[in-house]
Design an enzyme around this catalytic site. Structure first.
Site, PDB file in Angstrom:
ATOM      1  N   GLU A 185       0.650  -1.740  -8.207  1.00 16.31           N
ATOM      2  CA  GLU A 185       0.519  -1.914  -6.758  1.00 16.31           C
ATOM      3  C   GLU A 185       0.319  -3.387  -6.398  1.00 16.31           C
ATOM      4  O   GLU A 185       0.752  -3.836  -5.337  1.00 16.31           O
ATOM      5  CB  GLU A 185      -0.638  -1.069  -6.221  1.00 16.31           C
ATOM      6  CG  GLU A 185      -0.420   0.440  -6.316  1.00 16.31           C
ATOM      7  CD  GLU A 185       0.592   0.983  -5.324  1.00 16.31           C
ATOM      8  OE1 GLU A 185       1.106   0.214  -4.485  1.00 16.31           O
ATOM      9  OE2 GLU A 185       0.875   2.200  -5.395  1.00 16.31           O
ATOM     10  N   LYS A 227      -3.038  -5.889   2.158  1.00 14.71           N
ATOM     11  CA  LYS A 227      -3.015  -4.508   2.659  1.00 14.71           C
ATOM     12  C   LYS A 227      -3.644  -4.435   4.057  1.00 14.71           C
ATOM     13  O   LYS A 227      -3.105  -3.785   4.964  1.00 14.71           O
ATOM     14  CB  LYS A 227      -3.764  -3.592   1.693  1.00 14.71           C
ATOM     15  CG  LYS A 227      -3.830  -2.119   2.116  1.00 14.71           C
ATOM     16  CD  LYS A 227      -2.469  -1.450   2.078  1.00 14.71           C
ATOM     17  CE  LYS A 227      -2.517   0.003   2.569  1.00 14.71           C
ATOM     18  NZ  LYS A 227      -3.033   0.918   1.544  1.00 14.71           N
ATOM     19  N   ARG A 241       4.457  -1.455   8.210  1.00 13.65           N
ATOM     20  CA  ARG A 241       3.653  -0.780   7.190  1.00 13.65           C
ATOM     21  C   ARG A 241       4.529  -0.026   6.199  1.00 13.65           C
ATOM     22  O   ARG A 241       4.131   0.197   5.059  1.00 13.65           O
ATOM     23  CB  ARG A 241       2.626   0.165   7.832  1.00 13.65           C
ATOM     24  CG  ARG A 241       1.675   0.753   6.798  1.00 13.65           C
ATOM     25  CD  ARG A 241       0.446   1.388   7.394  1.00 13.65           C
ATOM     26  NE  ARG A 241      -0.403   1.941   6.343  1.00 13.65           N
ATOM     27  CZ  ARG A 241      -1.571   2.528   6.533  1.00 13.65           C
ATOM     28  NH1 ARG A 241      -2.050   2.640   7.767  1.00 13.65           N
ATOM     29  NH2 ARG A 241      -2.276   2.993   5.529  1.00 13.65           N
ATOM     30  N   ASN A 245       5.813   0.801   1.081  1.00 15.19           N
ATOM     31  CA  ASN A 245       6.444   1.861   0.301  1.00 15.19           C
ATOM     32  C   ASN A 245       7.511   1.341  -0.656  1.00 15.19           C
ATOM     33  O   ASN A 245       8.257   2.134  -1.234  1.00 15.19           O
ATOM     34  CB  ASN A 245       7.056   2.908   1.235  1.00 15.19           C
ATOM     35  CG  ASN A 245       5.993   3.717   1.947  1.00 15.19           C
ATOM     36  OD1 ASN A 245       5.135   4.299   1.315  1.00 15.19           O
ATOM     37  ND2 ASN A 245       6.054   3.740   3.273  1.00 15.19           N
ATOM     38  N   HIS A 248       8.296   3.263  -3.751  1.00 15.17           N
ATOM     39  CA  HIS A 248       7.602   4.551  -3.689  1.00 15.17           C
ATOM     40  C   HIS A 248       8.529   5.743  -3.434  1.00 15.17           C
ATOM     41  O   HIS A 248       8.197   6.858  -3.833  1.00 15.17           O
ATOM     42  CB  HIS A 248       6.500   4.502  -2.631  1.00 15.17           C
ATOM     43  CG  HIS A 248       5.255   3.824  -3.098  1.00 15.17           C
ATOM     44  ND1 HIS A 248       5.251   2.512  -3.533  1.00 15.17           N
ATOM     45  CD2 HIS A 248       3.985   4.269  -3.236  1.00 15.17           C
ATOM     46  CE1 HIS A 248       4.017   2.184  -3.893  1.00 15.17           C
ATOM     47  NE2 HIS A 248       3.238   3.228  -3.726  1.00 15.17           N
ATOM     48  N   HIS A 265       0.560   7.502 -11.207  1.00 12.76           N
ATOM     49  CA  HIS A 265       1.224   7.023 -10.005  1.00 12.76           C
ATOM     50  C   HIS A 265       1.695   5.581 -10.167  1.00 12.76           C
ATOM     51  O   HIS A 265       2.846   5.251  -9.829  1.00 12.76           O
ATOM     52  CB  HIS A 265       0.290   7.139  -8.801  1.00 12.76           C
ATOM     53  CG  HIS A 265       0.872   6.580  -7.544  1.00 12.76           C
ATOM     54  ND1 HIS A 265       2.008   7.088  -6.952  1.00 12.76           N
ATOM     55  CD2 HIS A 265       0.500   5.518  -6.775  1.00 12.76           C
ATOM     56  CE1 HIS A 265       2.303   6.392  -5.863  1.00 12.76           C
ATOM     57  NE2 HIS A 265       1.405   5.438  -5.735  1.00 12.76           N
TER      58      HIS A 265
END
Length: 361
Positions: A185, A227, A241, A245, A248, A265
């Site tokens: 991430e 973030k 926003r 993703n 993702h 994940h």
């Protein structure tokens, strides 16, 4: 120690990053939710390591604590688990002003957060992340939800926390695989918004993996600020926003297609970042050097860049079409256009997406 302010039109909270802050959790919660009862939700793994400290601090601050654990793992991030949390809250007579403290990783935060969003139409939520992934991403921004057989996070709600308390010391007990998964991430944040953060990760990932605290705190602060800034710009994912993703749509398809049991994940996100970079490069949307640089960093961290055990393309494409970002039947993909920049594309041909999947095999 860093404190990041996240101010929205109708809500404001702070994100504290401080070693040892788990021991002072009680007063921090009382500052934002001064009620007599509190619910502490964690998973069975964290219950063995950090729950005692958290509970003791809450009780010392005067809370009557209701404690419950959930089973860890994406397979258990379900409505059935939420129903178990509801039962606990109801049996303990948790009221509308009673805080729910979610102590754990992203699965705990998402699941307990969804319970908090919907129990009595919403009770105060305090996020206390104990994994790197949850610290830099899942605990911030108010996204809560659970998985269903058709896909990941398809049932959920926005429910902003009253406070996020990040204690880097909790990472001392985190398995190495989970730590590496969390770094995926961080790589994502760098690709979407901060080329210098990507440089930092290339130079410092070994120190971070060895839990060097000054570098770790710098990593946390830089990622939390990214973030938080994105959430402030676009709380409900109506625009930028969606950039968060990146990778993702691929990652969620991988997780659903492998029954949430094969990849963490963050590992699925790493594969998704490679697929997205490959797709962007093949469509000439980004400079040709971006893909090998992304792959090299992910490999250096110890994250997967290839997967020989993926389901067939039909299964993966079906999962992608159920993604939350699909609009008008079109798969919307976030793709890198340069290091630190991304765009949203809904005109990518199916055969090009299939070629990106093939690049992972």
């Amino acid at each position: 120690m860093p404190t990041i302010d996240l101010t929205l039109p109708h809500h404001r909270y702070v994100i504290d990053i401080a070693p040892g802050s788990l021991a002072t959790l009680g007063p921090a919660v009382r500052d934002v939710a001064p009620h007599g009862r509190a619910a502490l939700v964690t998973d069975a793994n964290v219950a063995e390591t950090h729950a005692r400290t958290a509970r003791a601090s809450l009780e010392q601050a005067g809370y009557d604590v209701t404690f419950t654990t959930i089973v860890p793992g994406e397979q258990h991030k379900t409505l059935a688990t939420v129903a178990k949390i509801y039962d606990t809250l109801l049996n303990a007579h948790i009221e509308r002003t009673s805080p729910l403290v979610a102590l754990g990783g992203g699965i705990t935060g998402d699941t307990a957060g969804f319970a908090a969003a919907t129990y009595l139409r919403g009770i105060p939520l305090i996020q206390v992340p104990t994994t790197l992934l949850a610290m830099v991403d899942a605990s911030i921004g108010g996204k809560t939800g659970v998985n269903v057989p058709q896909g990941k996070n398809l049932i959920g709600a926005f429910h902003q926390p009253r406070r996020v308390i990040i204690d880097p010391d909790t990472l001392d007990t985190l398995p190495a695989r989970e730590l590496r998964a969390g770094l995926a991430e961080c790589v994502k944040h760098a690709i979407i918004r901060d080329a210098r953060l990507f440089d930092f990760l290339e130079q410092q990932h070994e120190h971070i993996l060895s839990l060097d605290k000054p570098r770790l705190i710098e990593l946390l602060e830089r990622n939390v600020r990214i973030k938080a800034a994105v959430v402030i710009e676009d709380e409900k994912e109506a625009g930028v926003r969606a950039h968060l993703n990146l990778g993702h749509t691929f990652a969620h398809a991988i997780e659903a297609g492998t029954d949430y049991g094969l990849y963490l994940h963050g590992e699925a996100v790493a594969l998704g970042l490679v697929a997205a970079a490959h797709l962007a490069e093949s469509r000439k949307l980004c400079p040709p050097g971006l893909l090998p640089r992304v792959e090299a960093l992910l490999r250096a961290i110890g994250l997967p860049t290839r997967a020989t055990d993926l389901p067939d393309d039909d299964c993966l494409m079906t999962a992608m079409r159920l993604d939350k970002k699909v609009a008008g039947g079109r798969i919307r993909l976030v793709l890198p256009t340069a290091m630190g920049e991304v765009g949203i594309f809904d005109d990518i041909p199916v055969d090009a997406i299939a070629a990106a999947w093939d690049a992972l095999r």
